[in-house]
Design a protein around this motif. Sequence first.
Motif, PDB file in Angstrom:
ATOM      1  N   PHE A 171       0.810  -1.223   0.000  1.00  0.00           N
ATOM      2  CA  PHE A 171       0.000   0.000   0.000  1.00  0.00           C
ATOM      3  C   PHE A 171       0.838   1.266   0.000  1.00  0.00           C
ATOM      4  O   PHE A 171       0.342   2.334  -0.361  1.00  0.00           O
ATOM      5  CB  PHE A 171      -0.978   0.005   1.183  1.00  0.00           C
ATOM      6  N   VAL A 172       2.102   1.208   0.404  1.00  0.00           N
ATOM      7  CA  VAL A 172       2.955   2.400   0.383  1.00  0.00           C
ATOM      8  C   VAL A 172       3.518   2.640  -1.013  1.00  0.00           C
ATOM      9  O   VAL A 172       3.427   3.749  -1.555  1.00  0.00           O
ATOM     10  CB  VAL A 172       4.100   2.272   1.408  1.00  0.00           C
ATOM     11  N   ALA A 173       4.097   1.613  -1.624  1.00  0.00           N
ATOM     12  CA  ALA A 173       4.742   1.773  -2.925  1.00  0.00           C
ATOM     13  C   ALA A 173       3.762   1.702  -4.093  1.00  0.00           C
ATOM     14  O   ALA A 173       3.985   2.318  -5.128  1.00  0.00           O
ATOM     15  CB  ALA A 173       5.833   0.712  -3.100  1.00  0.00           C
ATOM     16  N   HIS A 174       2.667   0.943  -3.922  1.00  0.00           N
ATOM     17  CA  HIS A 174       1.720   0.740  -5.028  1.00  0.00           C
ATOM     18  C   HIS A 174       0.282   0.905  -4.525  1.00  0.00           C
ATOM     19  O   HIS A 174      -0.527  -0.028  -4.608  1.00  0.00           O
ATOM     20  CB  HIS A 174       1.914  -0.649  -5.635  1.00  0.00           C
ATOM     21  N   PRO A 175      -0.061   2.088  -4.008  1.00  0.00           N
ATOM     22  CA  PRO A 175      -1.391   2.246  -3.395  1.00  0.00           C
ATOM     23  C   PRO A 175      -2.537   2.141  -4.379  1.00  0.00           C
ATOM     24  O   PRO A 175      -3.610   1.640  -4.030  1.00  0.00           O
ATOM     25  CB  PRO A 175      -1.317   3.652  -2.772  1.00  0.00           C
ATOM     26  N   TRP A 176      -2.368   2.608  -5.602  1.00  0.00           N
ATOM     27  CA  TRP A 176      -3.469   2.602  -6.556  1.00  0.00           C
ATOM     28  C   TRP A 176      -3.752   1.191  -7.046  1.00  0.00           C
ATOM     29  O   TRP A 176      -4.911   0.821  -7.279  1.00  0.00           O
ATOM     30  CB  TRP A 176      -3.166   3.550  -7.716  1.00  0.00           C
ATOM     31  N   ARG A 177      -2.708   0.417  -7.217  1.00  0.00           N
ATOM     32  CA  ARG A 177      -2.898  -0.991  -7.575  1.00  0.00           C
ATOM     33  C   ARG A 177      -3.596  -1.733  -6.450  1.00  0.00           C
ATOM     34  O   ARG A 177      -4.509  -2.541  -6.678  1.00  0.00           O
ATOM     35  CB  ARG A 177      -1.533  -1.629  -7.872  1.00  0.00           C
ATOM     36  N   ARG A 178      -3.192  -1.439  -5.213  1.00  0.00           N
ATOM     37  CA  ARG A 178      -3.819  -2.075  -4.054  1.00  0.00           C
ATOM     38  C   ARG A 178      -5.298  -1.662  -3.960  1.00  0.00           C
ATOM     39  O   ARG A 178      -6.174  -2.486  -3.666  1.00  0.00           O
ATOM     40  CB  ARG A 178      -3.073  -1.658  -2.785  1.00  0.00           C
ATOM     41  N   LEU A 179      -5.600  -0.391  -4.217  1.00  0.00           N
ATOM     42  CA  LEU A 179      -6.981   0.076  -4.169  1.00  0.00           C
ATOM     43  C   LEU A 179      -7.836  -0.649  -5.202  1.00  0.00           C
ATOM     44  O   LEU A 179      -8.950  -1.106  -4.890  1.00  0.00           O
ATOM     45  CB  LEU A 179      -7.025   1.586  -4.412  1.00  0.00           C
ATOM     46  N   LYS A 180      -7.343  -0.756  -6.413  1.00  0.00           N
ATOM     47  CA  LYS A 180      -8.107  -1.420  -7.475  1.00  0.00           C
ATOM     48  C   LYS A 180      -8.373  -2.876  -7.127  1.00  0.00           C
ATOM     49  O   LYS A 180      -9.492  -3.375  -7.297  1.00  0.00           O
ATOM     50  CB  LYS A 180      -7.348  -1.322  -8.805  1.00  0.00           C
ATOM     51  N   ASN A 181      -7.343  -3.580  -6.625  1.00  0.00           N
ATOM     52  CA  ASN A 181      -7.509  -4.992  -6.297  1.00  0.00           C
ATOM     53  C   ASN A 181      -8.489  -5.185  -5.142  1.00  0.00           C
ATOM     54  O   ASN A 181      -9.299  -6.119  -5.148  1.00  0.00           O
ATOM     55  CB  ASN A 181      -6.157  -5.620  -5.963  1.00  0.00           C
ATOM     56  N   THR A 182      -8.415  -4.307  -4.132  1.00  0.00           N
ATOM     57  CA  THR A 182      -9.340  -4.399  -3.002  1.00  0.00           C
ATOM     58  C   THR A 182     -10.768  -4.140  -3.457  1.00  0.00           C
ATOM     59  O   THR A 182     -11.706  -4.847  -3.049  1.00  0.00           O
ATOM     60  CB  THR A 182      -8.946  -3.388  -1.915  1.00  0.00           C
ATOM     61  N   PHE A 183     -10.935  -3.142  -4.296  1.00  0.00           N
ATOM     62  CA  PHE A 183     -12.267  -2.789  -4.778  1.00  0.00           C
ATOM     63  C   PHE A 183     -12.854  -3.926  -5.608  1.00  0.00           C
ATOM     64  O   PHE A 183     -14.033  -4.277  -5.464  1.00  0.00           O
ATOM     65  CB  PHE A 183     -12.189  -1.508  -5.603  1.00  0.00           C
TER      66      PHE A 183
END
Length: 498
Positions: free
Chosen positions: A45-57
């Motif tokens: 979530f620190v280095a790749h927050p947008w990727r993490r957001l998309k995957n969580t969503f």
Amino acid sequence: MLFGPGSEFHALFNDPRWALAMVRATVLEAAHPQIGAALADNSTFVAHPWRRLKNTFLSMQRMLGADEQVRQREAARLNRLHARLRGASTGTDAGAGTGTGTGTGTGTGTGTGTGTGQRPYDAMDPAVRAWVVATLFESAVTMCRLSGQPLEQRAMERLYAEFRAYLAAMGDESGHLPDALADFWPYFDQVVERELESTDAMHIILFKLFDHLPAPPVLSGFPALWAAGRAVAGPVIGAITVASLPESFRRKAGLPEIAGVQTLMQGAYLAAGLARFLPDGWIQAAGIVDLLATSPHSDDPRARTVTALREQMKRAGALLRLLTPLPAQPEPEPAGDTATRRSAQEFFAEVLDQTGDGYLDWPDLAAMAREMAGRLDLDEPEETRLYDACADWWRELQAALDTDGDGRVSAREYAAAVPAMACPALIRFAEVLFDVTDKDGNQRIDAGEYRALFRTAFHRDTTHGDGTYTRGAFVSEFLSFMSGRHRTTPYDPLLAEA
């Protein structure tokens, strides 16, 4: 209905207030000792927050949608993912005990590191999983209350039943969340009072993440604009989140109370709540999240629009420089090899260090495997095969590069040793990735299989004469990227972008 259209959660799914409530829920999750330790060790979530957001969503869409088969498949995937997240964090959280850490296992093996001050964690702990669901439900209720539109009792009870059904769909036994809504609030207060702590992960989310949040991929071409907006919005979001947390926890964690922030917080939630009254289709969470995570290299029409806008801004900037000449600047270095190559340090930071902690270890490579497996929607045994190949590569890197024996590889160790390193396990990893991408097993990757992994169409120079991607070409491209020889390849959006 507990899931899909007609459910309470479905009615709230596109609510813009979730943008604030999800941050709040994540902070409450990270304040739990086990979750904070797991996030510190494994999360991107620190280095790749947008990727993490998309995957969580995407995961929430699958779990709370109407399709039972999709829900079962996603629950199985999440359980496999959580089963791999167990170990002992070496962070500095207060109260950490002693223990032995797990390292390079892919679900069946144990690791190599031992030490003191470690915090054990297990993402399959049912009480921990119940707390994650509890934070989502309580934050949903809180976001409605703070925006002046509190849920009615019956709607609140239905929403609570849906979140309990979510937990049951994961296979967890009942009892870890109270049966009745009336019993939930004492449970929530008790966990806040007795179990939550001021963890490293919580402080990173509140005081570091938004101050250093990288631009979403689609806006990566506007660094000055993004930095200016982040400088204003970051501290505000952090302050609003702190003000929205339970008062008992704010005191316990020593979080600052700033005069006027309570009013600002309520105003932010109210403004977000009013956005719900915009015409239907104007606020679609799925579309917004998807756009933010879209790579500028994608063939998505929205990405092309942003790219065209960026080019227009560049031309306007060039014209402005012509009209207002600046003092002579040093000549830029010739383009060519330097334009397509990363230095070893750049490659280490942008690609290998997936968790952003400054070191390369198993969680970084596991994050790569997790992203690839998620994009390809792998089942067993293909998913485990990919993880195992990645673990073999990690053991190869560790044996060759970890010169000080601390169980991880620093940027200095990597830069010093990797140019002369042979990587047979990396070749094997590339071959396994090809195999799991090649769904029909015809030893060619066609356009659909390529898009599943890279989310874009073939590049002009990628395909073989018959319009497919051969094993040799795929492996060669992967090895070129992983050695840092090529900067702009399909793997950049997969592994390097935020």
